[in-house]
Design a protein around this motif. Structure first.
Motif, PDB file in Angstrom:
ATOM      1  N   PRO A   1       1.828  11.732  -5.859  1.00 52.60           N
ATOM      2  CA  PRO A   1       1.634  11.392  -6.469  1.00 52.60           C
ATOM      3  C   PRO A   1       2.607   9.653  -7.573  1.00 52.60           C
ATOM      4  N   ASN A   2       3.752   9.428  -6.747  1.00 50.43           N
ATOM      5  CA  ASN A   2       4.966   8.920  -7.045  1.00 50.43           C
ATOM      6  C   ASN A   2       4.055   7.244  -6.247  1.00 50.43           C
ATOM      7  N   ASP A   3       2.804   7.696  -5.608  1.00 49.70           N
ATOM      8  CA  ASP A   3       3.423   5.877  -4.660  1.00 49.70           C
ATOM      9  C   ASP A   3       2.365   4.675  -6.000  1.00 49.70           C
ATOM     10  N   PRO A   4       2.861   3.311  -5.899  1.00 52.02           N
ATOM     11  CA  PRO A   4       2.227   2.763  -7.358  1.00 52.02           C
ATOM     12  C   PRO A   4       0.492   2.333  -6.501  1.00 52.02           C
ATOM     13  N   ILE A   5      -0.497   2.203  -7.195  1.00 50.90           N
ATOM     14  CA  ILE A   5      -1.689   1.773  -6.925  1.00 50.90           C
ATOM     15  C   ILE A   5      -2.454   0.980  -6.687  1.00 50.90           C
ATOM     16  N   GLY A   6      -2.357  -0.086  -6.270  1.00 48.12           N
ATOM     17  CA  GLY A   6      -3.997  -1.527  -6.686  1.00 48.12           C
ATOM     18  C   GLY A   6      -5.304  -1.284  -6.437  1.00 48.12           C
ATOM     19  N   GLY A   7      -5.942  -1.954  -7.185  1.00 45.61           N
ATOM     20  CA  GLY A   7      -7.337  -2.052  -6.685  1.00 45.61           C
ATOM     21  C   GLY A   7      -8.215  -1.071  -7.309  1.00 45.61           C
ATOM     22  N   ASN A   8      -8.958  -0.414  -6.834  1.00 45.76           N
ATOM     23  CA  ASN A   8      -9.844   0.734  -7.711  1.00 45.76           C
ATOM     24  C   ASN A   8      -8.649   2.803  -7.497  1.00 45.76           C
ATOM     25  N   PRO A   9      -7.792   2.645  -8.687  1.00 45.13           N
ATOM     26  CA  PRO A   9      -8.095   4.440  -8.167  1.00 45.13           C
ATOM     27  C   PRO A   9      -8.596   5.496  -7.123  1.00 45.13           C
ATOM     28  N   HIS A  10     -10.061   5.036  -8.324  1.00 43.58           N
ATOM     29  CA  HIS A  10     -10.991   5.450  -7.502  1.00 43.58           C
ATOM     30  C   HIS A  10     -12.072   5.474  -5.826  1.00 43.58           C
ATOM     31  N   GLY A  11     -11.566   4.519  -5.965  1.00 38.06           N
ATOM     32  CA  GLY A  11     -12.693   3.765  -4.665  1.00 38.06           C
ATOM     33  C   GLY A  11     -12.545   4.977  -3.339  1.00 38.06           C
ATOM     34  N   ASN A  12     -13.710   4.747  -2.560  1.00 38.50           N
ATOM     35  CA  ASN A  12     -13.624   5.536  -1.678  1.00 38.50           C
ATOM     36  C   ASN A  12     -13.487   4.615  -0.358  1.00 38.50           C
ATOM     37  N   VAL A  13     -12.473   3.805  -0.325  1.00 39.49           N
ATOM     38  CA  VAL A  13     -11.706   3.591   0.957  1.00 39.49           C
ATOM     39  C   VAL A  13     -10.257   3.595   0.695  1.00 39.49           C
ATOM     40  N   THR A  14      -9.162   4.251   1.069  1.00 38.95           N
ATOM     41  CA  THR A  14      -7.436   3.250   0.613  1.00 38.95           C
ATOM     42  C   THR A  14      -7.648   3.001   2.083  1.00 38.95           C
ATOM     43  N   ILE A  15      -6.434   1.670   1.591  1.00 41.82           N
ATOM     44  CA  ILE A  15      -5.418   0.694   2.856  1.00 41.82           C
ATOM     45  C   ILE A  15      -3.576   1.995   1.721  1.00 41.82           C
ATOM     46  N   VAL A  16      -3.030   2.005   2.992  1.00 39.50           N
ATOM     47  CA  VAL A  16      -2.218   1.829   2.694  1.00 39.50           C
ATOM     48  C   VAL A  16      -0.931   1.399   3.375  1.00 39.50           C
ATOM     49  N   GLU A  17      -0.378  -0.371   2.477  1.00 38.60           N
ATOM     50  CA  GLU A  17       0.568  -1.291   2.841  1.00 38.60           C
ATOM     51  C   GLU A  17       1.660  -0.677   2.647  1.00 38.60           C
ATOM     52  N   PHE A  18       2.261  -1.016   3.916  1.00 40.37           N
ATOM     53  CA  PHE A  18       3.251  -0.840   4.193  1.00 40.37           C
ATOM     54  C   PHE A  18       4.540  -2.211   4.162  1.00 40.37           C
ATOM     55  N   PHE A  19       4.896  -2.543   3.267  1.00 43.14           N
ATOM     56  CA  PHE A  19       5.044  -3.670   3.380  1.00 43.14           C
ATOM     57  C   PHE A  19       7.036  -3.882   2.730  1.00 43.14           C
ATOM     58  N   ASP A  20       6.915  -5.070   2.866  1.00 42.84           N
ATOM     59  CA  ASP A  20       8.890  -5.442   2.576  1.00 42.84           C
ATOM     60  C   ASP A  20       8.857  -6.568   1.581  1.00 42.84           C
ATOM     61  N   VAL A  21       9.720  -6.482   0.583  1.00 46.72           N
ATOM     62  CA  VAL A  21       9.672  -7.744  -0.596  1.00 46.72           C
ATOM     63  C   VAL A  21       9.267  -9.003   0.139  1.00 46.72           C
ATOM     64  N   ARG A  22      10.574  -9.168   1.025  1.00 51.84           N
ATOM     65  CA  ARG A  22      11.267 -10.074   1.953  1.00 51.84           C
ATOM     66  C   ARG A  22      10.657 -10.716   3.484  1.00 51.84           C
TER      67      ARG A  22
END
Length: 244
Positions: A80-101
């Motif tokens: 529940p703490n994860d920031p969400i982009g795109g469509n929060p109710h989308g039928n496909v989820t991409i989980v992106e691990f990233f570093d800001v730098r």
């Protein structure tokens, strides 16, 4: 040697186990080695084919291990703490691990933007993974603090374009430009819950054997490294088809 045999050369060792191979005399082994060497001299492409076969085998093993790791971590993959982009109710989820730098993460940004602009049924879950030093930690804490003001993506768009030597002073300047409650943001950056979220992301990445950023999970598949919009679209289409 196993890959050489698999390439279809038809050497005398084909189909013989390691234990059987150890039963050969020194003379027989020398003759077999000579046959292999002669074959490679006559057709060097055999070695190239063997390397390709080895790489294919390694790639398939990596995929199987990656799918198993994703399946094992499925219940903890999204919180529940994860920031969400795109469509929060989308039928496909991409989980992106990233570093800001991470330069490759930054390179991925326009590709992801293109995907989300063309497909309004994708949910993007951000996993901040500050692995490139103290400046990464500052940037990550700033983003997660901005989330408390519903401004995660607004600040993320700026931070991902900032010079990589991110500082608190730089964050403060940009936050003011965006109209955020800057004193609150700087205070929230030191909230223990934010460090706990970072630690959870790092632990999850370890469980998934993520070796660097960016890394994405689309459906059951892991996509390591930066990819282009076409590869993202294909991965999303395959994940969507797998659900039918």
């Amino acid at each position: 040697m196993a890959a050489l045999l698999a390439s279809g050369v038809g050497f005398p060792l084909a189909g013989i186990s390691r234990a059987r191979a150890q039963e050969f005399t020194d003379t027989q082994r020398a003759e077999i080695v000579k046959i292999v060497r002669d074959a490679l001299k006559q057709d060097p492409s055999i070695l190239r084919e063997a390397v390709v076969a080895l790489q294919a085998d390694d790639g398939e093993r990596d995929k199987i291990a990656s799918r198993a790791a994703v399946a094992a971590a499925r219940d903890n993959l999204i919180t529940p703490n994860d920031p969400i982009g795109g469509n929060p109710h989308g039928n496909v989820t991409i989980v992106e691990f990233f570093d800001v730098r991470c330069p490759y993460c930054r390179k991925l940004e326009p590709e992801m933007t293109e995907l989300l602009a063309g497909d309004h049924d994708v949910r993007l879950v951000y996993k901040d993974l500050p692995i490139l030093g103290p400046a990464s930690v500052i940037g990550t804490k700033a983003l997660l603090a901005a989330q408390k003001q519903n401004a995660y993506e607004k600040l993320r768009d700026v931070v991902m374009r900032m010079p990589p030597d991110i500082t608190r002073a730089g964050i403060e300047t940009e936050a003011k430009k965006l109209g955020l409650d800057t004193p609150r943001l700087l205070h929230d950056m030191d909230d223990p819950s934010i460090q706990q979220q970072i630690d959870a992301n790092l632990h999850l990445a370890q469980r998934l054997n993520i070796q660097g950023t960016p890394a994405m999970i689309v459906g059951d598949e892991m996509l390591p490294g930066a990819v282009d919009a076409g590869e993202l679209k294909q991965a999303v289409a395959e994940a969507r088809a797998a659900k039918k």
